[in-house]
Design an enzyme around this catalytic site. Sequence first.
Site, PDB file in Angstrom:
ATOM      1  N   TYR A 185       0.851  -1.192   0.000  1.00 20.39           N
ATOM      2  CA  TYR A 185       0.000   0.000   0.000  1.00 20.39           C
ATOM      3  C   TYR A 185       0.884   1.239   0.000  1.00 20.39           C
ATOM      4  CZ  TYR A 185      -4.516   2.277   0.758  1.00 20.39           C
ATOM      5  OH  TYR A 185      -5.684   2.998   0.598  1.00 20.39           O
ATOM      6  N   GLN A 234       2.101   3.028  -5.693  1.00 19.23           N
ATOM      7  CA  GLN A 234       1.124   2.465  -6.637  1.00 19.23           C
ATOM      8  C   GLN A 234      -0.003   1.731  -5.919  1.00 19.23           C
ATOM      9  OE1 GLN A 234       0.704   2.579 -10.040  1.00 19.23           O
ATOM     10  NE2 GLN A 234       2.326   4.095 -10.071  1.00 19.23           N
ATOM     11  N   SER A 274       2.627  -3.966   9.583  1.00 20.02           N
ATOM     12  CA  SER A 274       2.790  -2.957   8.535  1.00 20.02           C
ATOM     13  C   SER A 274       2.356  -1.568   8.995  1.00 20.02           C
ATOM     14  CB  SER A 274       1.960  -3.338   7.307  1.00 20.02           C
ATOM     15  OG  SER A 274       1.929  -2.247   6.403  1.00 20.02           O
ATOM     16  N   SER A 295       1.398   0.634   7.127  1.00 22.59           N
ATOM     17  CA  SER A 295       0.355   1.102   6.204  1.00 22.59           C
ATOM     18  C   SER A 295      -1.045   0.651   6.585  1.00 22.59           C
ATOM     19  CB  SER A 295       0.661   0.597   4.783  1.00 22.59           C
ATOM     20  OG  SER A 295       1.925   1.012   4.380  1.00 22.59           O
ATOM     21  N   HIS A 341       5.338  -3.354 -13.361  1.00 23.69           N
ATOM     22  CA  HIS A 341       6.655  -3.131 -13.967  1.00 23.69           C
ATOM     23  C   HIS A 341       7.166  -4.505 -14.384  1.00 23.69           C
ATOM     24  CE1 HIS A 341      10.485  -1.458 -14.895  1.00 23.69           C
ATOM     25  NE2 HIS A 341      11.085  -1.707 -13.758  1.00 23.69           N
ATOM     26  N   GLY A 368       1.918   6.989  -8.513  1.00 24.15           N
ATOM     27  CA  GLY A 368       0.591   6.679  -7.993  1.00 24.15           C
ATOM     28  C   GLY A 368      -0.218   7.918  -7.646  1.00 24.15           C
ATOM     29  N   ASP A 427      11.925   1.480 -19.423  1.00 20.47           N
ATOM     30  CA  ASP A 427      11.708   2.199 -18.167  1.00 20.47           C
ATOM     31  C   ASP A 427      13.033   2.364 -17.415  1.00 20.47           C
ATOM     32  OD1 ASP A 427       9.413   3.155 -16.437  1.00 20.47           O
ATOM     33  OD2 ASP A 427      10.410   1.827 -15.013  1.00 20.47           O
TER      34      ASP A 427
HETATM   35  N1  LIG Z   1       6.361   4.539  -7.870  1.00 17.48           N
HETATM   36  C1  LIG Z   1       6.048   4.754  -9.141  1.00 17.48           C
HETATM   37  O1  LIG Z   1       5.978   5.900  -9.586  1.00 17.48           O
HETATM   38  C2  LIG Z   1       5.752   3.607 -10.078  1.00 17.48           C
HETATM   39  C3  LIG Z   1       5.227   3.881 -11.351  1.00 17.48           C
HETATM   40  C4  LIG Z   1       4.889   2.812 -12.176  1.00 17.48           C
HETATM   41  C5  LIG Z   1       5.136   1.515 -11.751  1.00 17.48           C
HETATM   42  N2  LIG Z   1       5.684   1.288 -10.527  1.00 17.48           N
HETATM   43  C6  LIG Z   1       5.883  -0.102 -10.106  1.00 17.48           C
HETATM   44  O2  LIG Z   1       4.902  -0.399  -9.121  1.00 17.48           O
HETATM   45  C7  LIG Z   1       5.418  -1.371  -8.196  1.00 17.48           C
HETATM   46  C8  LIG Z   1       5.317  -0.808  -6.806  1.00 17.48           C
HETATM   47  O3  LIG Z   1       6.177   0.326  -6.701  1.00 17.48           O
HETATM   48  P1  LIG Z   1       5.906   1.453  -5.607  1.00 17.48           P
HETATM   49  O4  LIG Z   1       6.804   2.604  -5.948  1.00 17.48           O
HETATM   50  O5  LIG Z   1       4.439   1.670  -5.454  1.00 17.48           O
HETATM   51  O6  LIG Z   1       6.452   0.723  -4.305  1.00 17.48           O
HETATM   52  P2  LIG Z   1       6.519   1.306  -2.844  1.00 17.48           P
HETATM   53  O7  LIG Z   1       5.699   2.534  -2.692  1.00 17.48           O
HETATM   54  O8  LIG Z   1       7.952   1.422  -2.425  1.00 17.48           O
HETATM   55  O9  LIG Z   1       5.836   0.096  -2.025  1.00 17.48           O
HETATM   56  C9  LIG Z   1       5.666   0.228  -0.662  1.00 17.48           C
HETATM   57  C10 LIG Z   1       4.787  -0.904  -0.176  1.00 17.48           C
HETATM   58  O10 LIG Z   1       5.502  -2.132  -0.307  1.00 17.48           O
HETATM   59  C11 LIG Z   1       5.424  -2.822   0.921  1.00 17.48           C
HETATM   60  N3  LIG Z   1       6.629  -3.630   1.166  1.00 17.48           N
HETATM   61  C12 LIG Z   1       7.922  -3.224   1.092  1.00 17.48           C
HETATM   62  N4  LIG Z   1       8.741  -4.253   1.423  1.00 17.48           N
HETATM   63  C13 LIG Z   1       7.935  -5.291   1.735  1.00 17.48           C
HETATM   64  C14 LIG Z   1       8.165  -6.624   2.150  1.00 17.48           C
HETATM   65  N5  LIG Z   1       9.420  -7.096   2.296  1.00 17.48           N
HETATM   66  N6  LIG Z   1       7.102  -7.427   2.404  1.00 17.48           N
HETATM   67  C15 LIG Z   1       5.840  -6.967   2.243  1.00 17.48           C
HETATM   68  N7  LIG Z   1       5.535  -5.712   1.833  1.00 17.48           N
HETATM   69  C16 LIG Z   1       6.583  -4.892   1.576  1.00 17.48           C
HETATM   70  C17 LIG Z   1       5.359  -1.709   1.946  1.00 17.48           C
HETATM   71  O11 LIG Z   1       4.867  -2.305   3.107  1.00 17.48           O
HETATM   72  P3  LIG Z   1       4.691  -1.503   4.488  1.00 17.48           P
HETATM   73  O12 LIG Z   1       3.538  -0.615   4.228  1.00 17.48           O
HETATM   74  O13 LIG Z   1       4.422  -2.609   5.432  1.00 17.48           O
HETATM   75  O14 LIG Z   1       5.992  -0.772   4.717  1.00 17.48           O
HETATM   76  C18 LIG Z   1       4.444  -0.712   1.284  1.00 17.48           C
HETATM   77  O15 LIG Z   1       3.099  -1.023   1.529  1.00 17.48           O
HETATM   78  C19 LIG Z   1       6.865  -1.641  -8.647  1.00 17.48           C
HETATM   79  O16 LIG Z   1       6.856  -2.763  -9.478  1.00 17.48           O
HETATM   80  C20 LIG Z   1       7.213  -0.396  -9.438  1.00 17.48           C
HETATM   81  O17 LIG Z   1       8.238  -0.593 -10.397  1.00 17.48           O
HETATM   82  C21 LIG Z   1       5.973   2.293  -9.674  1.00 17.48           C
END
Ligand SMILES: NC(=O)c1ccc[n+]([C@@H]2O[C@H](COP(=O)([O-])OP(=O)(O)OC[C@H]3O[C@@H](n4cnc5c(N)ncnc54)[C@H](OP(=O)(O)O)[C@@H]3O)[C@@H](O)[C@H]2O)c1
Length: 321
Positions: A24, A27, A50, A52, A106, A132, A189
């Site tokens: 959470y 994205q 968590s 979140s 991704h 997101g 990307d």
């Molecule tokens: N960010 C962007 O702009 C973007 C754009 C397009 C695509 N994407 C893709 O979308 C996907 C997600 O990216 P994101 O940037 O949204 O990620 P993010 O914000 O860094 O994800 C954070 C979430 O991941 C959880 N998490 C982290 N480590 C974990 C673990 N070991 N076990 C369980 N949960 C864990 C966190 O849990 P807690 O809440 O418990 O800490 C939090 O809820 C990726 O594949 C990325 O390449 C991202």
Amino acid sequence: METIRDEGIDRAPLEGKRVAIIGYGNQGRAQALNLNDSGIDVVVGLRDGSPSLHGAQADGIATASLAEAAASADIVMLLAPDEVLAAIYRVVEPHCREGAALGFSHGLAIRFGFIAPRPDLDVFMLAPKGPGTALRSLYLEGKGMVALYAVAQDKSGQAEAIALAYGQALGCGRAGILPSTFAEECEADLFNENAVVWGAVPEILIAGFDTLVAAGVSDEVAYMECIGELKLIAELIEARGIAGMREAISNTAELGAVLGGPRIVDDGVRARMKAVLEDIRDGRFSELLSDEEASAYPRLRAAREKARSLRVERARKKLEG
Ligand SMILES: NC(=O)c1ccc[n+]([C@@H]2O[C@H](COP(=O)([O-])OP(=O)(O)OC[C@H]3O[C@@H](n4cnc5c(N)ncnc54)[C@H](OP(=O)(O)O)[C@@H]3O)[C@@H](O)[C@H]2O)c1
């Protein structure tokens, strides 16, 4: 290449289905909220303890453990940092229903073999092309964010239809969803992040600032010239394209740009861009990403510290007052 929009997308593949959003964060939150507002049954899967949990609950989204969320869903969307997705998949895989769909935003985890999905699963990608926060705000404005989709495993024969219906529920069909592959999306990307907008642009801004300051220009003026105008050019390019941007600026600025730009971005830059792309394609970059995670992100922590201490950052603070 065909751009697919709402009118060409069948919602049926998501009707009566439950989506588990794993994570959470950036994205995860946006996708869960957009799906929820589109009438899709969503549960967010979170690890024990968590931070979140309260945020998701305050947003009115159902939550569960990683295992429970996966077990209850028809579609399991992995939306945590790419370098931890393999570890998360090891936890959720035994709980995924036979014939469920596994989704990514991704291509990296599949392109570089971090995850080898169970053969009975459909595997798709729906990758919104932006953060997101923007995915969510565009949805709320009745607009959408462009996205790429791809299928890596199509056990049911429905994987493409699921990916498109998922993209539509995120609001992406309002802007356009384009076909791609896990490899193409991932490599392009990563290339942009390494070598273009996120990698090269900040470095060139800093180099420009440093050059002016070293030549005696004040920090404030150097900052305003080299960095303060970035938003203006980004907006002009978005609205009018590169050719239209050039026509919209003064003749002086345009002549400077067409004479000076190619002196900076020469064949040497193009050769190094090619080398960066090779590092991405042969897996060297994704290995470094895994190593970073395994050793608690030493490169990222050092780079953040260094960036905070740059003179250009002090100039920004001075200007902010
Ligand atoms: N960010 C962007 O702009 C973007 C754009 C397009 C695509 N994407 C893709 O979308 C996907 C997600 O990216 P994101 O940037 O949204 O990620 P993010 O914000 O860094 O994800 C954070 C979430 O991941 C959880 N998490 C982290 N480590 C974990 C673990 N070991 N076990 C369980 N949960 C864990 C966190 O849990 P807690 O809440 O418990 O800490 C939090 O809820 C990726 O594949 C990325 O390449 C991202």
